[in-house]
Enzyme design. Sequence first.
Site, PDB file in Angstrom:
ATOM      1  CD  GLU A  53      -3.010  -1.040   0.750  1.00  0.00           C
ATOM      2  OE1 GLU A  53      -3.250  -0.263  -0.366  1.00  0.00           O
ATOM      3  OE2 GLU A  53      -3.665  -2.101   0.798  1.00  0.00           O
TER       4      GLU A  53
ATOM      5  CB  CYS B 127      -1.810   6.832   1.119  1.00  0.00           C
ATOM      6  SG  CYS B 127      -3.059   6.088   2.100  1.00  0.00           S
TER       7      CYS B 127
HETATM    8  P1  NAP Z   1       8.408   5.017   4.668  1.00  0.00           P
HETATM    9  O1  NAP Z   1       9.508   5.877   4.879  1.00  0.00           O
HETATM   10  O2  NAP Z   1       8.410   4.011   3.440  1.00  0.00           O
HETATM   11  O3  NAP Z   1       8.122   4.055   6.073  1.00  0.00           O
HETATM   12  C1  NAP Z   1       7.138   3.426   6.029  1.00  0.00           C
HETATM   13  C2  NAP Z   1       7.821   1.996   6.820  1.00  0.00           C
HETATM   14  O4  NAP Z   1       8.588   1.542   5.905  1.00  0.00           O
HETATM   15  C3  NAP Z   1       8.470   2.356   8.108  1.00  0.00           C
HETATM   16  O5  NAP Z   1       8.278   1.302   8.858  1.00  0.00           O
HETATM   17  C4  NAP Z   1      10.060   2.369   7.684  1.00  0.00           C
HETATM   18  O6  NAP Z   1      10.877   2.207   8.688  1.00  0.00           O
HETATM   19  C5  NAP Z   1       9.835   1.299   6.693  1.00  0.00           C
HETATM   20  N1  NAP Z   1      10.767   1.584   5.642  1.00  0.00           N
HETATM   21  C6  NAP Z   1      11.604   2.570   5.168  1.00  0.00           C
HETATM   22  N2  NAP Z   1      12.556   2.237   4.088  1.00  0.00           N
HETATM   23  C7  NAP Z   1      12.466   0.976   4.243  1.00  0.00           C
HETATM   24  C8  NAP Z   1      13.318  -0.078   3.375  1.00  0.00           C
HETATM   25  N3  NAP Z   1      14.230   0.355   2.521  1.00  0.00           N
HETATM   26  N4  NAP Z   1      12.993  -1.568   3.714  1.00  0.00           N
HETATM   27  C9  NAP Z   1      12.019  -1.838   4.568  1.00  0.00           C
HETATM   28  N5  NAP Z   1      11.463  -1.067   5.156  1.00  0.00           N
HETATM   29  C10 NAP Z   1      11.488   0.355   5.262  1.00  0.00           C
HETATM   30  O7  NAP Z   1       7.060   5.974   4.408  1.00  0.00           O
HETATM   31  P2  NAP Z   1       6.788   7.216   5.094  1.00  0.00           P
HETATM   32  O8  NAP Z   1       7.461   8.273   4.261  1.00  0.00           O
HETATM   33  O9  NAP Z   1       6.993   7.104   6.526  1.00  0.00           O
HETATM   34  O10 NAP Z   1       5.025   7.345   4.892  1.00  0.00           O
HETATM   35  C11 NAP Z   1       4.371   8.106   3.968  1.00  0.00           C
HETATM   36  C12 NAP Z   1       4.231   7.183   2.525  1.00  0.00           C
HETATM   37  O11 NAP Z   1       3.429   6.139   2.931  1.00  0.00           O
HETATM   38  C13 NAP Z   1       3.355   8.112   1.604  1.00  0.00           C
HETATM   39  O12 NAP Z   1       3.908   7.837   0.325  1.00  0.00           O
HETATM   40  C14 NAP Z   1       2.175   7.726   1.738  1.00  0.00           C
HETATM   41  O13 NAP Z   1       1.170   8.062   0.676  1.00  0.00           O
HETATM   42  C15 NAP Z   1       2.312   6.195   2.059  1.00  0.00           C
HETATM   43  N6  NAP Z   1       1.089   5.611   2.748  1.00  0.00           N
HETATM   44  C16 NAP Z   1       0.255   4.858   1.978  1.00  0.00           C
HETATM   45  C17 NAP Z   1      -0.982   4.513   2.480  1.00  0.00           C
HETATM   46  C18 NAP Z   1      -1.890   3.358   1.792  1.00  0.00           C
HETATM   47  O14 NAP Z   1      -2.600   2.569   2.375  1.00  0.00           O
HETATM   48  N7  NAP Z   1      -1.360   3.408   0.373  1.00  0.00           N
HETATM   49  C19 NAP Z   1      -1.206   4.765   3.818  1.00  0.00           C
HETATM   50  C20 NAP Z   1      -0.365   5.525   4.443  1.00  0.00           C
HETATM   51  C21 NAP Z   1       0.746   5.859   3.889  1.00  0.00           C
HETATM   52  P3  NAP Z   1      11.498   3.366   9.471  1.00  0.00           P
HETATM   53  O15 NAP Z   1      10.557   4.031  10.134  1.00  0.00           O
HETATM   54  O16 NAP Z   1      12.408   2.541  10.367  1.00  0.00           O
HETATM   55  O17 NAP Z   1      12.424   3.945   8.314  1.00  0.00           O
END
Ligand code: NAP
Length: 455
Positions: A228, A262
């Site tokens: 997602e 999102c």
């Molecule tokens: P993020 O940096 O991708 O973090 C999300 C999760 O992924 C965190 O637990 C993070 O851990 C982990 N993570 C980061 N890099 C990783 C990697 N290389 N390998 C494995 N895990 C990894 O996302 P964000 O910036 O916090 O969140 C915003 C994004 O999420 C936006 O693009 C938003 O649209 C999307 N989102 C989508 C939905 C949906 O349902 N489609 C819902 C909510 C948010 P750490 O915190 O330890 O880095």
Amino acid sequence: MAIATINPATGETVKTFETLKDGEIATKLDLAGQAFEQYRKTSFSQRSLWLQQAAVILEQEKVDFGKLITLEMGKPLKAAIAEAEKCATVCRYYAENAADFLADVPVNTDASHSFIRYQPLGAILAVMPWNFPFWQVFRFAAPALMAGNVGLLKHASNVPQCALAIEDIFTRAGFPHGVFQTLLIGASQVANLMADERVKAATLTGSEPAGISLAVASAKQIKKTVLELGGSDPFIVLESADLAAAAATATTARMLNNGQSCIAAKRFILAEAIADQFQKLLLEKFQALKIGDPLLPDTDLGPLATPGILQDLDQQVKTAVKSGGKIVIGGHPLGDIPGNFYPPTMIIDIPVDDPIAKEEFFGPVALLFRVADIDAAIKLANDIPFGLGASGWTNNKEESDRLIAEIDAGAVFINSMVKSDVRLPFGGIKRSGYGRELSIQGIHEFVNVKTVWIK
Ligand code: NAP
């Protein structure tokens, strides 16, 4: 990133946590495996009782959970409390419906008896974001646990207390030891987890780079994933729309969660004939929003979750202006107070083909575009790499039918903002990810769909 609670409204580091060491992770994975062998044999009715109890805890303690959410990621307290309540709803929904969703399905063949049986897979890893720190986890965990799987949570590094509180809720609800565990680990440890045979599948909600990284690690082990990811949802307003209702909903749809959702409306695509009027109405709504301490009851907009998100958003706005965009309101961080505050911002006149017009703005920034007709509106709506949701505003049946048929997205809402509802599937297409959460589709993601043939 260090694992810590840092209050986004003040910048104060409230509490820091040590990441788990390799040996500690191994112990938890062993426990998950052992717990699964027993848990998979429990009945739907037993699992349902535990999940209903989790719902009771969520409701009884929603104010405390709300305060924790606000402390760690900054959304207004009233929204944080509502999030805890919504988690109770998803627990009850699957507690009541999972047995039907996963019942054997007889199929007429030339066997004496043939049917489909749904069985759990084992330990499922959930990599979750901070923006809805309770809801994202519960919408994974409720169906996964009802299906007989066990859960491992790697939560975002800035919401560790939420992560621990959620494990505690499942424990207090009565789920056996090891059925749901929080792992305080960094993102760099996720690939190793996917390589471990004790982890059977994974779901990730977050950014594209994180999704790609998890998908690659899972592909190497041939493990199922649900992703997602991000979105830049269009909010299309056509000539026949109720403009006052559209502008009020547009404000909520853009500003909910301090603009960090999102499925927030991010690109406002306006029919030329009503564009001036709609822009004026939207501006009035933006001007009326109260930005400040998220714990205060009348605050509409709190801080962004981290300084990094604030910097990224600021950079994107600057790029949009360099590309020809004009700021109507906002446009700069509120630098004179502590915390990660960014005001409601509206940008017009960004050239539609500029790459910045196709990016996701994760904060309270609305991009407004004008189009000649519905053909141009649909073309612009679809002209991005994402396909999460779309909101269309019209009182013309033909236009509404066209939006439903021609928008490339996982959801189309007419005369309403895009939102998640436990009874309906949630997820995206294109670079917004794959797989679905919620509804009957959500509980079918992490099961073995077993064919049974008896002669
Ligand atoms: P993020 O940096 O991708 O973090 C999300 C999760 O992924 C965190 O637990 C993070 O851990 C982990 N993570 C980061 N890099 C990783 C990697 N290389 N390998 C494995 N895990 C990894 O996302 P964000 O910036 O916090 O969140 C915003 C994004 O999420 C936006 O693009 C938003 O649209 C999307 N989102 C989508 C939905 C949906 O349902 N489609 C819902 C909510 C948010 P750490 O915190 O330890 O880095």
